[in-house]
Design a protein around this motif. Structure first.
Motif, PDB file in Angstrom:
ATOM      1  N   LEU A 134     -56.003 -64.143 -15.475  1.00  0.00           N
ATOM      2  CA  LEU A 134     -55.913 -63.210 -16.600  1.00  0.00           C
ATOM      3  C   LEU A 134     -57.165 -63.258 -17.458  1.00  0.00           C
ATOM      4  O   LEU A 134     -57.496 -64.294 -18.028  1.00  0.00           O
ATOM      5  CB  LEU A 134     -54.685 -63.561 -17.446  1.00  0.00           C
ATOM      6  CG  LEU A 134     -54.465 -62.728 -18.708  1.00  0.00           C
ATOM      7  CD1 LEU A 134     -54.035 -61.307 -18.341  1.00  0.00           C
ATOM      8  CD2 LEU A 134     -53.414 -63.375 -19.606  1.00  0.00           C
ATOM      9  N   TYR A 135     -57.884 -62.118 -17.526  1.00  0.00           N
ATOM     10  CA  TYR A 135     -58.874 -61.916 -18.588  1.00  0.00           C
ATOM     11  C   TYR A 135     -58.081 -61.560 -19.829  1.00  0.00           C
ATOM     12  O   TYR A 135     -57.206 -60.708 -19.763  1.00  0.00           O
ATOM     13  CB  TYR A 135     -59.798 -60.754 -18.242  1.00  0.00           C
ATOM     14  CG  TYR A 135     -61.029 -61.117 -17.459  1.00  0.00           C
ATOM     15  CD1 TYR A 135     -62.292 -60.987 -18.032  1.00  0.00           C
ATOM     16  CD2 TYR A 135     -60.944 -61.562 -16.145  1.00  0.00           C
ATOM     17  CE1 TYR A 135     -63.435 -61.299 -17.309  1.00  0.00           C
ATOM     18  CE2 TYR A 135     -62.082 -61.874 -15.412  1.00  0.00           C
ATOM     19  CZ  TYR A 135     -63.316 -61.737 -16.002  1.00  0.00           C
ATOM     20  OH  TYR A 135     -64.438 -62.044 -15.294  1.00  0.00           O
ATOM     21  N   HIS A 136     -58.369 -62.176 -20.959  1.00  0.00           N
ATOM     22  CA  HIS A 136     -57.479 -62.023 -22.104  1.00  0.00           C
ATOM     23  C   HIS A 136     -57.662 -60.670 -22.787  1.00  0.00           C
ATOM     24  O   HIS A 136     -58.689 -60.397 -23.400  1.00  0.00           O
ATOM     25  CB  HIS A 136     -57.736 -63.133 -23.116  1.00  0.00           C
ATOM     26  CG  HIS A 136     -56.605 -63.324 -24.071  1.00  0.00           C
ATOM     27  ND1 HIS A 136     -55.473 -64.040 -23.750  1.00  0.00           N
ATOM     28  CD2 HIS A 136     -56.415 -62.857 -25.323  1.00  0.00           C
ATOM     29  CE1 HIS A 136     -54.648 -64.026 -24.773  1.00  0.00           C
ATOM     30  NE2 HIS A 136     -55.197 -63.321 -25.734  1.00  0.00           N
ATOM     31  N   PRO A 137     -56.658 -59.774 -22.708  1.00  0.00           N
ATOM     32  CA  PRO A 137     -56.752 -58.497 -23.415  1.00  0.00           C
ATOM     33  C   PRO A 137     -56.673 -58.690 -24.924  1.00  0.00           C
ATOM     34  O   PRO A 137     -56.000 -59.602 -25.411  1.00  0.00           O
ATOM     35  CB  PRO A 137     -55.538 -57.711 -22.894  1.00  0.00           C
ATOM     36  CG  PRO A 137     -55.138 -58.386 -21.629  1.00  0.00           C
ATOM     37  CD  PRO A 137     -55.480 -59.832 -21.844  1.00  0.00           C
ATOM     38  N   ALA A 138     -57.351 -57.824 -25.651  1.00  0.00           N
ATOM     39  CA  ALA A 138     -57.337 -57.916 -27.110  1.00  0.00           C
ATOM     40  C   ALA A 138     -55.971 -57.562 -27.676  1.00  0.00           C
ATOM     41  O   ALA A 138     -55.567 -58.090 -28.716  1.00  0.00           O
ATOM     42  CB  ALA A 138     -58.409 -56.998 -27.695  1.00  0.00           C
ATOM     43  N   SER A 166     -68.262 -63.739 -23.969  1.00  0.00           N
ATOM     44  CA  SER A 166     -69.135 -62.561 -23.909  1.00  0.00           C
ATOM     45  C   SER A 166     -69.550 -62.384 -22.460  1.00  0.00           C
ATOM     46  O   SER A 166     -69.490 -63.330 -21.676  1.00  0.00           O
ATOM     47  CB  SER A 166     -70.372 -62.738 -24.798  1.00  0.00           C
ATOM     48  OG  SER A 166     -71.152 -63.830 -24.331  1.00  0.00           O
ATOM     49  N   PHE A 167     -69.961 -61.179 -22.099  1.00  0.00           N
ATOM     50  CA  PHE A 167     -70.424 -60.948 -20.740  1.00  0.00           C
ATOM     51  C   PHE A 167     -71.804 -61.582 -20.551  1.00  0.00           C
ATOM     52  O   PHE A 167     -72.660 -61.514 -21.431  1.00  0.00           O
ATOM     53  CB  PHE A 167     -70.500 -59.449 -20.427  1.00  0.00           C
ATOM     54  CG  PHE A 167     -69.152 -58.802 -20.291  1.00  0.00           C
ATOM     55  CD1 PHE A 167     -68.345 -59.052 -19.191  1.00  0.00           C
ATOM     56  CD2 PHE A 167     -68.676 -57.945 -21.268  1.00  0.00           C
ATOM     57  CE1 PHE A 167     -67.094 -58.467 -19.061  1.00  0.00           C
ATOM     58  CE2 PHE A 167     -67.436 -57.358 -21.155  1.00  0.00           C
ATOM     59  CZ  PHE A 167     -66.632 -57.613 -20.047  1.00  0.00           C
ATOM     60  N   PRO A 181     -72.115 -50.223 -20.482  1.00  0.00           N
ATOM     61  CA  PRO A 181     -71.418 -49.335 -19.558  1.00  0.00           C
ATOM     62  C   PRO A 181     -72.186 -49.151 -18.245  1.00  0.00           C
ATOM     63  O   PRO A 181     -73.412 -49.141 -18.248  1.00  0.00           O
ATOM     64  CB  PRO A 181     -71.342 -48.015 -20.320  1.00  0.00           C
ATOM     65  CG  PRO A 181     -72.526 -48.028 -21.219  1.00  0.00           C
ATOM     66  CD  PRO A 181     -72.737 -49.473 -21.600  1.00  0.00           C
ATOM     67  N   PRO A 182     -71.465 -49.010 -17.132  1.00  0.00           N
ATOM     68  CA  PRO A 182     -72.125 -48.840 -15.840  1.00  0.00           C
ATOM     69  C   PRO A 182     -72.669 -47.427 -15.662  1.00  0.00           C
ATOM     70  O   PRO A 182     -72.250 -46.489 -16.325  1.00  0.00           O
ATOM     71  CB  PRO A 182     -70.994 -49.112 -14.837  1.00  0.00           C
ATOM     72  CG  PRO A 182     -69.752 -48.732 -15.569  1.00  0.00           C
ATOM     73  CD  PRO A 182     -69.994 -49.021 -17.018  1.00  0.00           C
ATOM     74  N   LYS A 183     -73.602 -47.296 -14.730  1.00  0.00           N
ATOM     75  CA  LYS A 183     -74.111 -45.970 -14.388  1.00  0.00           C
ATOM     76  C   LYS A 183     -74.545 -45.995 -12.928  1.00  0.00           C
ATOM     77  O   LYS A 183     -74.918 -47.038 -12.390  1.00  0.00           O
ATOM     78  CB  LYS A 183     -75.278 -45.587 -15.295  1.00  0.00           C
ATOM     79  CG  LYS A 183     -76.471 -46.534 -15.206  1.00  0.00           C
ATOM     80  CD  LYS A 183     -77.560 -46.141 -16.181  1.00  0.00           C
ATOM     81  CE  LYS A 183     -78.736 -47.129 -16.104  1.00  0.00           C
ATOM     82  NZ  LYS A 183     -79.818 -46.773 -17.036  1.00  0.00           N
ATOM     83  N   MET A 184     -74.485 -44.858 -12.272  1.00  0.00           N
ATOM     84  CA  MET A 184     -74.888 -44.757 -10.868  1.00  0.00           C
ATOM     85  C   MET A 184     -76.163 -43.923 -10.805  1.00  0.00           C
ATOM     86  O   MET A 184     -76.167 -42.742 -11.134  1.00  0.00           O
ATOM     87  CB  MET A 184     -73.771 -44.108 -10.047  1.00  0.00           C
ATOM     88  CG  MET A 184     -74.008 -44.152  -8.548  1.00  0.00           C
ATOM     89  SD  MET A 184     -74.219 -45.819  -7.874  1.00  0.00           S
ATOM     90  CE  MET A 184     -72.592 -46.518  -8.124  1.00  0.00           C
ATOM     91  N   SER A 185     -77.241 -44.559 -10.385  1.00  0.00           N
ATOM     92  CA  SER A 185     -78.541 -43.913 -10.387  1.00  0.00           C
ATOM     93  C   SER A 185     -78.833 -43.291  -9.026  1.00  0.00           C
ATOM     94  O   SER A 185     -78.154 -43.547  -8.033  1.00  0.00           O
ATOM     95  CB  SER A 185     -79.628 -44.955 -10.714  1.00  0.00           C
ATOM     96  OG  SER A 185     -79.700 -45.915  -9.670  1.00  0.00           O
ATOM     97  N   MET A 230     -63.547 -51.014 -21.397  1.00  0.00           N
ATOM     98  CA  MET A 230     -63.416 -52.398 -20.955  1.00  0.00           C
ATOM     99  C   MET A 230     -63.929 -53.359 -22.033  1.00  0.00           C
ATOM    100  O   MET A 230     -63.324 -54.410 -22.275  1.00  0.00           O
ATOM    101  CB  MET A 230     -64.166 -52.608 -19.647  1.00  0.00           C
ATOM    102  CG  MET A 230     -63.603 -51.813 -18.475  1.00  0.00           C
ATOM    103  SD  MET A 230     -61.900 -52.229 -18.066  1.00  0.00           S
ATOM    104  CE  MET A 230     -62.155 -53.745 -17.148  1.00  0.00           C
ATOM    105  N   ASN A 231     -65.037 -53.008 -22.674  1.00  0.00           N
ATOM    106  CA  ASN A 231     -65.560 -53.856 -23.747  1.00  0.00           C
ATOM    107  C   ASN A 231     -64.566 -53.968 -24.893  1.00  0.00           C
ATOM    108  O   ASN A 231     -64.400 -55.031 -25.495  1.00  0.00           O
ATOM    109  CB  ASN A 231     -66.886 -53.290 -24.267  1.00  0.00           C
ATOM    110  CG  ASN A 231     -68.080 -53.771 -23.464  1.00  0.00           C
ATOM    111  OD1 ASN A 231     -68.039 -54.830 -22.863  1.00  0.00           O
ATOM    112  ND2 ASN A 231     -69.130 -52.981 -23.435  1.00  0.00           N
ATOM    113  N   LYS A 232     -63.898 -52.872 -25.199  1.00  0.00           N
ATOM    114  CA  LYS A 232     -62.932 -52.851 -26.293  1.00  0.00           C
ATOM    115  C   LYS A 232     -61.647 -53.576 -25.929  1.00  0.00           C
ATOM    116  O   LYS A 232     -61.014 -54.218 -26.769  1.00  0.00           O
ATOM    117  CB  LYS A 232     -62.624 -51.388 -26.667  1.00  0.00           C
ATOM    118  CG  LYS A 232     -61.601 -51.229 -27.778  1.00  0.00           C
ATOM    119  CD  LYS A 232     -61.322 -49.760 -28.040  1.00  0.00           C
ATOM    120  CE  LYS A 232     -60.226 -49.600 -29.094  1.00  0.00           C
ATOM    121  NZ  LYS A 232     -59.893 -48.152 -29.309  1.00  0.00           N
TER     122      LYS A 232
END
Length: 382
Positions: A134-138, A166-167, A181-185, A230-232
């Motif tokens: 479990l990643y701890h949800p806020a 933190s990441f 945030p991710p992006k696809m280049s 996801m960050n939030k």
């Protein structure tokens, strides 16, 4: 006692090289890399391999048994498959492949909250024998619901993660657009074109997503919105109050992963946890910290009679498993090694990698004159 594996790929390096040739670069670098300057990524393994084991050739010796009892379940080997995020991005259908292999070989598979398969599907594959991390949800209602889903699915071991407040700062992922945030280049798209098997399998299995988190996510998020969500959503810093709350809710075995100090191990014991996994997240979070084996030794010496002490990070092979258990671990977990296996050999990668590790570990124990896993500590050269 022998196990089937593909003799064209008898080592982890063979699997890694083959996997690299089959994955898009951004996926391989996400799997392969550490954080910052990769100091701890390499030190994790090199410090394990500095340990030396003593063979006793003239002692009475019968036969090696790899069986290891953990939380009341007897596993067929003293290692399991560590949780890895975004597994389906690294190789399509990877969590299902590995969970099935783990179940068939009777070793634990640990599903990450940010992997690409749901709790329910993995527990069905493993008949409730997988573990869930479990990643701890806020938001507490999400935590409560995930815990309820894990229990309803038959999960018996819940792992809570403490080493992601933190990441990690991961330069490769930032360059490749896999940060948050991710992006696809365009560059990433060209890499996909150059890996047709990966691309076709992804097309067949569908775009990877955070399946466990889907019920809580707004529909139709683009990549940037997903990253912000996801960050939030996740608040990774644990404390005694949060752990106590989970301990009260979860009736099965509860394990704290990411322990790197005696103080945190002591807190886990005082809060009534059943196990700790000494870990530095595979060198992906704190480059300036210790390697995983360094805190394992004093933690095991001080607390092994009070709590189950396990370890991951840096363990790549059967000899590494032997060294780590000799140094004090009750059990071990490997992450990258299994993902290299799946990337190299697809559907056969899980079975191959488990068979290879069992064969390597048995050979070491045969050589040492060690019949039982729990006696490996007697062979540690001090």
């Amino acid at each position: 006692m022998s196990w089937k594996y593909n003799t064209d790929y008898p080592s982890v390096d063979d699997l890694r090289n083959k996997a690299k040739s089959k994955m898009p670069r951004f996926a391989f670098e996400y799997l392969d890399g550490g954080c910052n300057e990769d100091v701890n990524l390499f030190r994790n393994t090199s410090d394990i391999r500095d340990l030396e084991l003593l063979p006793y050739y003239l002692k009475d010796f019968k036969e090696v048994s790899l069986k290891t009892t953990l939380f009341g379940h007897t596993y067929d080997a003293p290692f399991g498959i560590a949780p890895v995020g975004l597994q389906g991005l690294i190789w399509p259908n990877a969590p299902e492949i590995l969970a099935k292999a783990a179940f068939e070989h009777n070793v634990p598979f640990v599903l990450s909250t940010v992997s690409t398969s749901s709790i329910e599907s993995i527990m069905k594959i493993t008949e409730g024998n997988a573990w869930y991390q479990l990643y701890h949800p806020a938001e507490s209602h999400i935590t409560d619901d995930i815990i309820n889903r894990a229990e309803a699915s038959g999960c018996k071991v819940l792992v809570i993660l403490c080493d992601v407040p933190s990441f990690g700062f991961r330069p490769r992922d930032i360059r490749n657009g896999l940060a948050m945030p991710p992006k696809m280049s365009i560059r990433n798209m060209l890499q996909i074109v150059g890996r047709p098997e990966w691309a076709l399998r992804t097309l067949f299995h569908g775009q990877p997503a955070f399946e466990t988190m889907k019920p809580y996510m707004p529909k139709g998020l683009n990549m940037k919105q997903l990253g912000l969500y996801m960050n939030k959503t996740f608040s990774g810093r644990l404390n005694a109050e949060r752990i106590s709350s989970i301990r009260d809710k979860w009736k099965g075995k509860l394990v704290l992963k990411g322990v790197a100090t005696e103080e945190d191990a002591q807190m886990a014991i005082s809060l009534g946890l059943d196990g700790v996994i000494v870990s530095n997240h595979g060198g992906r979070q704190l480059d300036a910290g210790q390697s995983s084996i360094k805190p394992l030794v004093p933690i095991a010496e001080k607390y092994k009679d009070k709590i189950t002490v396990m370890m991951d990070s840096g363990i790549r092979s059967g000899p590494d498993v032997a060294r780590t258990i000799a140094a004090g671990a009750d059990f071990t977990f490997l992450g990258r090694t299994f993902m290299y296996g799946v990337g190299a050999l697809g559907n056969e990668g899980g079975n191959h990698t488990i068979g290879m590790l069992k064969t390597q570990l048995k050979q070491v124990m045969d050589q040492l004159g060690c019949e039982r896993v729990e006696d490996l500590h007697k062979h540690l050269s001090l």
